[in-house]
Design an enzyme around this catalytic site. Structure first.
Site, PDB file in Angstrom:
ATOM      1  N   GLY A 203       0.829  -1.208   0.000  1.00 28.32           N
ATOM      2  CA  GLY A 203       0.000   0.000   0.000  1.00 28.32           C
ATOM      3  C   GLY A 203       0.858   1.249   0.000  1.00 28.32           C
ATOM      4  N   ASN A 204       0.240   2.373   0.302  1.00 30.39           N
ATOM      5  CA  ASN A 204       0.993   3.631   0.346  1.00 30.39           C
ATOM      6  C   ASN A 204       0.389   4.551   1.399  1.00 30.39           C
ATOM      7  OD1 ASN A 204      -1.064   5.464  -1.040  1.00 30.39           O
ATOM      8  ND2 ASN A 204      -0.845   3.788  -2.504  1.00 30.39           N
ATOM      9  N   ARG A 205       1.046   5.679   1.611  1.00 31.52           N
ATOM     10  CA  ARG A 205       0.686   6.562   2.717  1.00 31.52           C
ATOM     11  C   ARG A 205      -0.425   7.567   2.397  1.00 31.52           C
ATOM     12  NH1 ARG A 205       4.648   6.101   6.591  1.00 31.52           N
ATOM     13  NH2 ARG A 205       6.723   5.599   5.815  1.00 31.52           N
ATOM     14  N   SER A 206      -1.067   7.460   1.259  1.00 32.53           N
ATOM     15  CA  SER A 206      -2.072   8.473   0.919  1.00 32.53           C
ATOM     16  C   SER A 206      -3.257   8.429   1.889  1.00 32.53           C
ATOM     17  CB  SER A 206      -2.566   8.233  -0.512  1.00 32.53           C
ATOM     18  OG  SER A 206      -3.573   9.163  -0.799  1.00 32.53           O
ATOM     19  N   ALA A 270      -3.654   7.566  -5.065  1.00 36.89           N
ATOM     20  CA  ALA A 270      -2.313   7.008  -5.271  1.00 36.89           C
ATOM     21  C   ALA A 270      -2.521   5.536  -5.609  1.00 36.89           C
ATOM     22  CB  ALA A 270      -1.484   7.173  -4.011  1.00 36.89           C
TER      23      ALA A 270
END
Ligand code: CTP
Length: 398
Positions: A203-206, A270
């Site tokens: 995943g990502n930090r968005s 994102a």
């Protein structure tokens, strides 16, 4: 304008003194209505001196003037800062056991609550439910910001700065131009999660904050908004069609379905560029021989480039975002220009990320480029301010 500034009993009450000054300096007539507990933090004399108005907390004071009805009836804007967990609970259940809650029941003007409390209290299901109830009734409840709390602890729960509260409050009373009336817009927000197994993902930090701000701004400008929400860490605003998506593939399906009859598509999410080739159905176990697993990744579809090149509708405005860090090969803007050309979108909103900028923060700093990489506009400020500048650039192209 006649403003009621409610102050509940929390340590952040001292910040409300600055908010009162701001409102007074802007020429407004401000009646401060603290709760009894609020006066434990900042005394009556401070509020009376700075507002130049009498300060009462109870419905039994100034009974001859029927203050519990008059204060709310005369208000053109009500702001409560800080709104404690207790105040939110009393407002949500419609209690009227002091002048502030009585005023909230009587007022028919826009109401903005700026909560501040410890993270545990903000995240408690009771508070979450109270906030949802208040929002469903049209009360505007700001999200507290993350940061240092009373002690050494940090987390969401801090009162936003007085300038941000004032800006949000004035936004409620200034009527927004309805330049997106009759338009259908699709906005993707948040960050995708690509599963490895039933418990793990890439995943990502968005947080989804910028995408949600874009959705709110478009709604306020009259658009019919479909928000494709991927794992948001912020609540979704009222008055939108919300479609949830977890993975890039789900997000692609949801965006394409909604984009068929949309005037504008904004890809603020994102999206993972790569996903694990396979997601196994059972949990991956640690190997017994000490060898580390090797992940095989496959490229995902670039949804933005696909929409921009395929053009589901000829007159559709396609907007992309580019989160960039400068590196040895070029600056943030140089990378942004190259991406604008590569993606083929009509507008590309470029923002610098890293070093505490961009992800999960309240403010944003962006440059808007057109499809040829030419400068269109720049914007900085809260994500709401940036959102409106993006819509200004979009409406100029519609
Ligand atoms: N995007 C998309 N589909 C993907 C990846 C990204 O639609 N699979 C969109 C994002 O929503 C955003 C834009 O493309 O609007 C920019 O994404 P970004 O990841 O910054 O660009 P990349 O093409 O991945 O370029 P790079 O990672 O090399 O910077």
């Amino acid at each position: 304008m006649r403003i009621v500034l409610g102050v509940a009993g929390g340590i952040a009450a001292y910040k409300s003194v600055l908010l009162l000054r701001l409102l007074r300096e802007a020429g407004h007539d401000v009646r401060v209505v603290p709760t009894r507990a609020a006066l434990e933090f900042v005394g009556r004399a401070t509020w009376e001196a700075l507002s130049a108005q009498p300060v009462t907390t109870d419905v039994f004071e100034d009974v001859d003037q029927v203050a519990h009805v008059a204060v709310g009836k005369q208000a053109e804007l009500v702001i409560v800062a800080p709104a404690t967990a207790d105040l939110l609970a009393r407002a949500a259940t419609g209690q009227a056991d002091d002048l502030l809650t009585a005023t909230l029941l009587v007022a028919r003007c826009p109401v903005l609550l700026a909560p501040a409390m410890h993270t545990e209290m903000w995240e408690h299901p009771a508070t979450v439910a109270n906030v949802a109830t208040l929002r469903s009734r049209g009360v505007h409840v700001l999200d507290p910001v993350a940061g240092r709390l009373t002690g050494a602890d940090t987390g969401p729960g801090r009162l936003p700065e007085p300038e941000a509260i004032a800006e949000a409050a004035f936004a409620l009373v200034t009527t927004t131009v309805q330049d997106l009336a009759g338009r259908r817009v699709v906005i993707s927000a948040g960050g995708t999660r690509e599963p490895l197994d039933p418990v793990r993902f890439l995943g990502n930090r968005s947080s989804g904050r910028q995408g949600v701000a874009l959705a709110r701004a478009a709604r306020d400008r009259g658009a019919h908004v479909t928000l494709v929400a991927a794992n948001l860490t912020v609540p979704t605003p009222a008055g939108l069609d919300v479609v949830r998506a977890e993975t890039g593939a789900e997000l692609r399906d949801a965006v394409r379905a909604a984009a068929k009859d949309a005037d504008v598509v904004v890809m603020a999410a994102a999206v993972a560029d790569y996903r694990p080739r396979t997601a196994v159905e059972t949990k991956i176990k640690k190997s017994s021989d000490g060898s580390a697993p090797v992940l095989e990744l496959v490229e995902t579809v670039d949804i933005l480039a696909e929409l921009a090149h395929e053009r589901l509708r000829t007159d559709q405005v396609v907007v992309g975002f580019a989160a960039e860090t400068g590196d040895a090969r070029g600056s943030v803007l140089e990378h942004g220009r190259a991406k604008a050309l590569r993606k083929g979108a009509d507008l590309l909103v470029v923002n610098a990320v890293g070093e505490g900028r961009g992800f999960g923060t309240e403010a944003n700093d962006v440059t808007i480029l057109d499809g040829t990489g030419e400068f269109v506009a720049s914007a900085s400020g809260t994500k709401d301010v940036v959102a409106h500048r993006v819509w200004d650039a979009v409406t100029a192209r519609l």
